[in-house]
Write a protein that holds these residues in place. Structure first.
Motif, PDB file in Angstrom:
ATOM      1  N   ALA A  15      82.949  21.345 -41.249  1.00 25.63           N
ATOM      2  CA  ALA A  15      81.732  20.548 -41.398  1.00 25.63           C
ATOM      3  C   ALA A  15      81.233  20.154 -40.013  1.00 25.63           C
ATOM      4  O   ALA A  15      82.017  19.743 -39.155  1.00 25.63           O
ATOM      5  CB  ALA A  15      82.004  19.308 -42.239  1.00 25.63           C
ATOM      6  N   GLY A  16      79.944  20.306 -39.798  1.00 18.12           N
ATOM      7  CA  GLY A  16      79.371  19.956 -38.493  1.00 18.12           C
ATOM      8  C   GLY A  16      77.925  20.399 -38.419  1.00 18.12           C
ATOM      9  O   GLY A  16      77.362  20.913 -39.392  1.00 18.12           O
ATOM     10  N   ARG A  17      77.330  20.212 -37.264  1.00 19.82           N
ATOM     11  CA  ARG A  17      75.931  20.597 -37.089  1.00 19.82           C
ATOM     12  C   ARG A  17      75.818  22.088 -36.787  1.00 19.82           C
ATOM     13  O   ARG A  17      76.720  22.698 -36.221  1.00 19.82           O
ATOM     14  CB  ARG A  17      75.269  19.775 -35.982  1.00 19.82           C
ATOM     15  N   ILE A  18      74.683  22.654 -37.163  1.00 22.16           N
ATOM     16  CA  ILE A  18      74.433  24.077 -36.944  1.00 22.16           C
ATOM     17  C   ILE A  18      73.877  24.296 -35.543  1.00 22.16           C
ATOM     18  O   ILE A  18      73.000  23.569 -35.077  1.00 22.16           O
ATOM     19  CB  ILE A  18      73.444  24.623 -37.991  1.00 22.16           C
ATOM     20  N   TRP A  19      74.403  25.304 -34.872  1.00 19.09           N
ATOM     21  CA  TRP A  19      73.849  25.773 -33.595  1.00 19.09           C
ATOM     22  C   TRP A  19      73.396  27.201 -33.830  1.00 19.09           C
ATOM     23  O   TRP A  19      74.211  28.100 -34.019  1.00 19.09           O
ATOM     24  CB  TRP A  19      74.900  25.710 -32.492  1.00 19.09           C
ATOM     25  N   PHE A  20      72.070  27.393 -33.860  1.00 17.93           N
ATOM     26  CA  PHE A  20      71.532  28.719 -34.156  1.00 17.93           C
ATOM     27  C   PHE A  20      71.490  29.545 -32.877  1.00 17.93           C
ATOM     28  O   PHE A  20      70.805  29.199 -31.915  1.00 17.93           O
ATOM     29  CB  PHE A  20      70.135  28.622 -34.772  1.00 17.93           C
ATOM     30  N   TYR A  21      72.237  30.635 -32.884  1.00 16.41           N
ATOM     31  CA  TYR A  21      72.339  31.488 -31.704  1.00 16.41           C
ATOM     32  C   TYR A  21      71.265  32.569 -31.756  1.00 16.41           C
ATOM     33  O   TYR A  21      71.153  33.301 -32.741  1.00 16.41           O
ATOM     34  CB  TYR A  21      73.719  32.145 -31.650  1.00 16.41           C
ATOM     35  N   THR A  22      70.480  32.668 -30.682  1.00 16.41           N
ATOM     36  CA  THR A  22      69.476  33.726 -30.574  1.00 16.41           C
ATOM     37  C   THR A  22      69.776  34.575 -29.362  1.00 16.41           C
ATOM     38  O   THR A  22      70.161  34.065 -28.306  1.00 16.41           O
ATOM     39  CB  THR A  22      68.059  33.135 -30.437  1.00 16.41           C
ATOM     40  N   LYS A  23      69.611  35.864 -29.514  1.00 18.68           N
ATOM     41  CA  LYS A  23      69.874  36.792 -28.417  1.00 18.68           C
ATOM     42  C   LYS A  23      68.774  36.685 -27.368  1.00 18.68           C
ATOM     43  O   LYS A  23      67.612  36.478 -27.698  1.00 18.68           O
ATOM     44  CB  LYS A  23      69.957  38.233 -28.938  1.00 18.68           C
ATOM     45  N   GLU A  24      69.170  36.877 -26.120  1.00 30.46           N
ATOM     46  CA  GLU A  24      68.196  36.836 -25.030  1.00 30.46           C
ATOM     47  C   GLU A  24      67.478  38.180 -24.908  1.00 30.46           C
ATOM     48  O   GLU A  24      68.079  39.236 -25.050  1.00 30.46           O
ATOM     49  CB  GLU A  24      68.893  36.515 -23.704  1.00 30.46           C
ATOM     50  N   GLU A  25      66.194  38.122 -24.653  1.00 28.73           N
ATOM     51  CA  GLU A  25      65.416  39.338 -24.420  1.00 28.73           C
ATOM     52  C   GLU A  25      65.774  39.910 -23.053  1.00 28.73           C
ATOM     53  O   GLU A  25      65.787  39.206 -22.050  1.00 28.73           O
ATOM     54  CB  GLU A  25      63.920  38.998 -24.463  1.00 28.73           C
ATOM     55  N   GLU A 153      79.642  18.358 -28.715  1.00 24.00           N
ATOM     56  CA  GLU A 153      80.328  18.334 -30.003  1.00 24.00           C
ATOM     57  C   GLU A 153      80.489  19.741 -30.575  1.00 24.00           C
ATOM     58  O   GLU A 153      79.606  20.587 -30.400  1.00 24.00           O
ATOM     59  CB  GLU A 153      79.534  17.463 -31.000  1.00 24.00           C
ATOM     60  N   PRO A 154      81.595  20.005 -31.264  1.00 25.43           N
ATOM     61  CA  PRO A 154      81.798  21.321 -31.901  1.00 25.43           C
ATOM     62  C   PRO A 154      80.712  21.600 -32.942  1.00 25.43           C
ATOM     63  O   PRO A 154      80.199  20.679 -33.588  1.00 25.43           O
ATOM     64  CB  PRO A 154      83.175  21.176 -32.574  1.00 25.43           C
ATOM     65  N   VAL A 155      80.363  22.887 -33.109  1.00 28.68           N
ATOM     66  CA  VAL A 155      79.265  23.276 -33.990  1.00 28.68           C
ATOM     67  C   VAL A 155      79.644  24.477 -34.858  1.00 28.68           C
ATOM     68  O   VAL A 155      80.607  25.200 -34.575  1.00 28.68           O
ATOM     69  CB  VAL A 155      78.009  23.640 -33.165  1.00 28.68           C
ATOM     70  N   ILE A 156      78.846  24.667 -35.914  1.00 26.64           N
ATOM     71  CA  ILE A 156      78.937  25.880 -36.727  1.00 26.64           C
ATOM     72  C   ILE A 156      77.923  26.870 -36.151  1.00 26.64           C
ATOM     73  O   ILE A 156      76.726  26.588 -36.122  1.00 26.64           O
ATOM     74  CB  ILE A 156      78.632  25.589 -38.204  1.00 26.64           C
ATOM     75  N   VAL A 157      78.397  28.005 -35.671  1.00 27.45           N
ATOM     76  CA  VAL A 157      77.516  28.996 -35.044  1.00 27.45           C
ATOM     77  C   VAL A 157      76.869  29.853 -36.122  1.00 27.45           C
ATOM     78  O   VAL A 157      77.558  30.498 -36.916  1.00 27.45           O
ATOM     79  CB  VAL A 157      78.291  29.889 -34.056  1.00 27.45           C
ATOM     80  N   VAL A 158      75.538  29.857 -36.153  1.00 22.84           N
ATOM     81  CA  VAL A 158      74.773  30.635 -37.135  1.00 22.84           C
ATOM     82  C   VAL A 158      73.917  31.644 -36.379  1.00 22.84           C
ATOM     83  O   VAL A 158      73.280  31.302 -35.375  1.00 22.84           O
ATOM     84  CB  VAL A 158      73.885  29.722 -38.005  1.00 22.84           C
ATOM     85  N   ALA A 159      73.906  32.896 -36.846  1.00 19.96           N
ATOM     86  CA  ALA A 159      73.147  33.941 -36.148  1.00 19.96           C
ATOM     87  C   ALA A 159      72.818  35.085 -37.093  1.00 19.96           C
ATOM     88  O   ALA A 159      73.440  35.220 -38.158  1.00 19.96           O
ATOM     89  CB  ALA A 159      73.944  34.471 -34.955  1.00 19.96           C
ATOM     90  N   GLU A 160      71.838  35.886 -36.697  1.00 22.87           N
ATOM     91  CA  GLU A 160      71.556  37.109 -37.445  1.00 22.87           C
ATOM     92  C   GLU A 160      72.776  38.023 -37.403  1.00 22.87           C
ATOM     93  O   GLU A 160      73.192  38.574 -38.401  1.00 22.87           O
ATOM     94  CB  GLU A 160      70.340  37.830 -36.849  1.00 22.87           C
ATOM     95  N   ASP A 161      73.326  38.188 -36.214  1.00 21.17           N
ATOM     96  CA  ASP A 161      74.512  39.012 -36.008  1.00 21.17           C
ATOM     97  C   ASP A 161      75.142  38.593 -34.696  1.00 21.17           C
ATOM     98  O   ASP A 161      74.488  37.978 -33.848  1.00 21.17           O
ATOM     99  CB  ASP A 161      74.142  40.501 -35.981  1.00 21.17           C
TER     100      ASP A 161
END
Length: 542
Positions: A15-25, A153-161
């Protein structure tokens, strides 16, 4: 509250906050500028910021990794401050009237080509360094470095891939779990989640707007709750307590032998990807390191690790295991395991139509002999500090294994000539292709041990791309053909009098543990968190 269904990889809860990971162009656009003086000042500011970043990274690395591993950051800062480099950027901006990003990219390419063409190996190695510092400056100029980073703070990593090179570079102490839209249960990110013992879901329709929201990752039931209500949070806390109690009860098996009721002895080892994972192996009572994935040392770096950097890492792992065996797999780069700097020296990895069957594993090592010999030297030197074995990946013929053995002997003689201490290491074949399994009787005559890599062996046997979620339904971990290949390999190993282990994901599959024990597998090497549950399982086999 929103609820989403996915496929669970590790049955744990976070349980924790979401950190949405986006790839760099990565692309750099070229455009005309009117005020070249202003553009030059933009570059100077970005360069100075990059130098500050590098100095900060160096200080952090000195504290955490020591002076030797921190030297690369100091070298990069000095290269950025080199007058020839800056003069080139300035000349391109002024003569062509172009933006600073393009001038830096062009300078980086030009210098990299220049270094690559030199005869001296030291200067050839600079090609990757100059590309790296150029990318850092471009990132600052373009604003890509302003992408939100992980907080304290620790996070839940969310990403397309997530590619392996991306996951391994994350601060693992701040990751609670992974959620992705793409990927499969056999992908390398899934394997990393198991190694880290973190809950993970795949096949979830992720959205960037979740960034910063509270979430619960239920790896037991394969569910993700975004903005969970209090009742859901309370239920998850109860499940977490039950899991913690289960872990506490398993600790009684930490110092016990891994032996069946009938006296059959099995060695339980751990799979690790870094020195930090070794602590988890010891904590869970592993009897050795059955698979040290050396490629993660390369994926975590922003340059090709030197012999000294590799040696220090391997030595530390060996010393931490205090006499227990450590099996180091030689670099298994290729397919989906690659980092940006690998497009240059000494790898020159190109995009392949079918990378899983392309230039990877032992094929890449034998083609890039100097890269391979550098790693072999580092492993042999580490062998002076404990029991070390070398495992060669993706072997498909006896000739490949003989070539690898010949190179090791050559390196061993070179070290002896220079009076550099090294250990006598065992050499093993990783059985992860049907070809190696079918030829296991011939390979057993040359090898000192076998380690069966069930992840790739499954992929190649069933013609199922482990990274493709669309073919996941065709994957069967209990496929008769796969089990026959494993049994046949074990039979040939035992006939030749050499030990054989399982180092792939199937080693953790408790529904197959009894099968492995009965056919004669000597060792199971699994993620550290799976050692104690398997010890309990084996001790209850009659």
């Amino acid at each position: 509250m929103e609820q989403y269904k996915g496929r669970a990889i590790v049955q744990k809860i976070a349980a924790g906050r979401i950190w949405f990971y986006t790839k760099e162009e990565q692309s750099v656009k070229r455009y005309r500028v009117e005020d070249t003086e202003k553009e030059w000042k933009r570059y100077e500011a970005a360069r100075d910021e990059a130098v500050r970043e590098l100095n900060g990274l160096r200080e952090k690395a000195v504290r955490e990794l020591g002076e030797i591993n921190a030297a690369i950051f100091e070298a990069h800062a000095l290269m950025l401050e080199d007058r020839d480099y800056s003069d080139s950027v300035k000349n391109i901006i002024e003569t062509q009237g172009v933006n600073a990003e393009y001038a830096v990219a062009a300078t980086g390419d030009n210098f990299a080509r220049m270094f690559s063409g030199m005869e001296d190996e030291y200067f050839r190695a600079k090609a990757a360094d100059v590309q790296d510092i150029s990318e850092r400056v471009i990132g600052i100029l373009s604003g890509r470095r302003k992408r939100k980073k992980m907080g304290k703070e620790p996070v839940i990593v969310v990403a397309e891939d997530l590619a392996p090179s991306e996951t391994v570079q994350m601060d693992k102490s701040k990751v609670l779990g992974f959620v992705t839209r793409q990927g499969s249960s056999q992908s390398h990110t899934a394997i990393l989640a198991r190694t880290m013992n973190l809950p993970a879901l795949i096949g979830v329709p992720v959205r960037e707007e979740w960034d910063g929201k509270m979430a619960v990752l239920d790896g037991v039931n394969g569910l993700l709750y975004v903005d969970p209500d209090e009742e859901t949070l309370e239920n998850m806390r109860k499940l977490q307590k039950e899991e913690q109690e289960r872990i506490r009860l398993l600790t009684e098996y930490k110092d016990q032998e891994t032996v069946t009721k009938s006296g059959r002895r099995v060695r339980l080892c751990a799979n690790v990807g870094s020195v930090s994972d070794v602590a988890g192996a010891l904590q869970n009572g592993a009897e050795g390191i059955g698979l040290f994935r050396s490629e993660y040392l390369f994926l975590e770096a922003d340059h090709c690790p030197t012999e000294e950097e590799q040696f220090q890492t391997y030595r530390l792992a060996v010393e931490m295991m205090a006499g227990k065996p450590v099996v180091i797999r030689t670099i298994d780069i290729g397919a989906d395991k690659r980092a940006p700097y690998m497009e240059g020296e000494p790898f020159h990895l190109e995009q392949e139509t079918n990378p899983a069957m392309g230039l990877r594993g032992i094929r890449l090592s034998l083609e890039k002999e100097e890269l391979f010999k550098t790693q072999l030297r580092a492993i042999l030197r580490a062998g002076a500090y404990g029991e070390v074995s070398i495992l060669y990946p993706l072997i498909t013929s006896v000739e490949e294994f003989k070539r690898a053995k010949a190179l090791l002997k050559e390196v061993e003689e070179e070290l002896a000539d220079f009076g550099i201490p090294c250990g006598k290491v065992r050499q093993g074949v990783m059985i992860e292709t049907p070809a190696a399994a079918v030829l296991s009787d011939l390979l057993a005559a040359e090898a000192e041990f076998f380690s069966i890599g069930t992840n790739d062996l499954s992929q190649y046997t069933m013609a199922v791309d482990r990274e493709n979620p669309r073919t996941e339904e065709y994957f069967d971990s209990h496929h008769p053909a796969l089990l026959r290949l494993i049994e046949y390999t074990v039979k040939n190993a035992r006939a030749a009098g050499i030990p054989v282990g399982i180092c792939g994901d199937l080693g953790s599959d408790e529904s197959l543990t009894e099968f492995f024990v009965k056919v004669g597998v000597d060792e199971l090497s699994v993620p550290p968190s799976r050692v104690l549950p398997l010890r309990e399982k084996i001790r209850n086999i009659d």
